[in-house]
Write a protein that holds these residues in place. Sequence first.
Motif, short mmCIF file in Angstrom:
data_model
loop_
_atom_site.label_atom_id
_atom_site.label_comp_id
_atom_site.label_asym_id
_atom_site.label_seq_id
_atom_site.Cartn_x
_atom_site.Cartn_y
_atom_site.Cartn_z
N ASN A 3 0.82 -1.22 0.00
CA ASN A 3 0.00 0.00 0.00
C ASN A 3 0.84 1.26 0.00
OD1 ASN A 3 -2.44 -1.43 0.06
ND2 ASN A 3 -2.20 -1.77 2.25
N GLY A 4 2.10 1.13 -0.37
CA GLY A 4 3.00 2.28 -0.36
C GLY A 4 3.66 2.43 0.99
N GLY A 5 4.57 3.34 1.07
CA GLY A 5 5.27 3.56 2.33
C GLY A 5 6.76 3.41 2.15
N ARG A 6 7.44 3.34 3.26
CA ARG A 6 8.90 3.30 3.27
C ARG A 6 9.42 1.93 2.89
NH1 ARG A 6 12.41 6.27 7.68
NH2 ARG A 6 14.42 5.93 6.71
N GLU A 7 10.40 1.93 1.99
CA GLU A 7 11.04 0.68 1.58
C GLU A 7 11.92 0.13 2.69
OE1 GLU A 7 13.21 1.70 -1.94
OE2 GLU A 7 11.40 2.00 -3.11
N TRP A 8 12.15 -1.16 2.66
CA TRP A 8 13.10 -1.77 3.56
C TRP A 8 14.00 -2.70 2.75
CZ3 TRP A 8 8.23 -3.78 2.97
CH2 TRP A 8 8.09 -5.15 2.89
N ASP A 9 15.17 -2.99 3.29
CA ASP A 9 16.15 -3.84 2.61
C ASP A 9 15.98 -5.28 3.04
OD1 ASP A 9 17.29 -1.63 1.35
OD2 ASP A 9 18.72 -1.31 2.98
N VAL A 10 16.09 -6.18 2.06
CA VAL A 10 15.95 -7.61 2.34
C VAL A 10 17.05 -8.36 1.60
CG1 VAL A 10 14.40 -9.61 2.26
CG2 VAL A 10 13.44 -7.31 2.37
N HIS A 11 17.70 -9.26 2.31
CA HIS A 11 18.68 -10.14 1.68
C HIS A 11 17.91 -11.22 0.91
CE1 HIS A 11 21.97 -12.95 1.15
NE2 HIS A 11 22.79 -11.93 1.42
N PRO A 12 18.36 -11.61 -0.27
CA PRO A 12 17.60 -12.58 -1.07
C PRO A 12 17.35 -13.91 -0.37
CG PRO A 12 19.70 -12.04 -2.13
CD PRO A 12 19.55 -11.14 -0.95
N ARG A 13 18.20 -14.29 0.57
CA ARG A 13 17.96 -15.58 1.26
C ARG A 13 16.71 -15.52 2.14
NH1 ARG A 13 23.07 -16.14 5.00
NH2 ARG A 13 23.50 -14.02 4.46
N HIS A 14 16.23 -14.31 2.45
CA HIS A 14 15.04 -14.15 3.28
C HIS A 14 13.78 -13.88 2.46
CE1 HIS A 14 17.58 -14.22 6.75
NE2 HIS A 14 18.28 -13.19 6.30
N MET A 15 13.90 -13.88 1.13
CA MET A 15 12.76 -13.56 0.27
C MET A 15 12.13 -14.82 -0.28
SD MET A 15 14.51 -10.35 -1.72
CE MET A 15 13.18 -10.08 -2.86
N VAL A 16 10.80 -14.86 -0.23
CA VAL A 16 10.04 -15.94 -0.85
C VAL A 16 8.92 -15.30 -1.66
CG1 VAL A 16 10.57 -17.65 0.94
CG2 VAL A 16 8.54 -16.22 1.17
N THR A 17 8.45 -16.04 -2.65
CA THR A 17 7.33 -15.54 -3.45
C THR A 17 6.10 -15.46 -2.56
OG1 THR A 17 8.24 -16.57 -5.43
CG2 THR A 17 5.91 -15.99 -5.47
N ALA A 18 5.44 -14.31 -2.58
CA ALA A 18 4.22 -14.14 -1.79
C ALA A 18 3.07 -14.83 -2.50
CB ALA A 18 3.92 -12.66 -1.59
N ILE A 19 2.25 -15.50 -1.72
CA ILE A 19 1.04 -16.09 -2.29
C ILE A 19 -0.11 -15.12 -2.06
CG2 ILE A 19 1.85 -18.47 -2.09
CD1 ILE A 19 0.23 -18.72 0.47
N GLN A 20 -1.22 -15.36 -2.72
CA GLN A 20 -2.34 -14.42 -2.66
C GLN A 20 -2.79 -14.15 -1.23
OE1 GLN A 20 -5.73 -15.51 -5.00
NE2 GLN A 20 -6.58 -13.47 -4.94
N SER A 21 -2.83 -15.17 -0.39
CA SER A 21 -3.29 -14.95 0.99
C SER A 21 -2.32 -14.07 1.77
CB SER A 21 -3.50 -16.28 1.71
OG SER A 21 -2.29 -17.01 1.80
#
Length: 85
Positions: free
Chosen positions: A45-63
Amino acid sequence: MNTPGTAREHPQEWQPGEVVKDARTGRVGVVMDRLGSLYQVRPLNGGREWDVHPRHMVTAIQSDALSSRLAELNHRSSNSLGRTW
């Protein structure tokens, strides 16, 4: 060290616009850019970005996306002062 036949630690390259979940925090957002080894992710919904290391990223599902939007709406409504219903 990677040996033939084994999975790499970070096989996914994330593209701007993809919706991801930060597995450390549970936050869901949109990939905006990559700076060095970190990705910048912005809340749905917008707002401030944050940094994420790729090892902590997963594809978000619809829920995940729906839960994130609902949490934001609940937060906004609970912070409204002076409302009389």
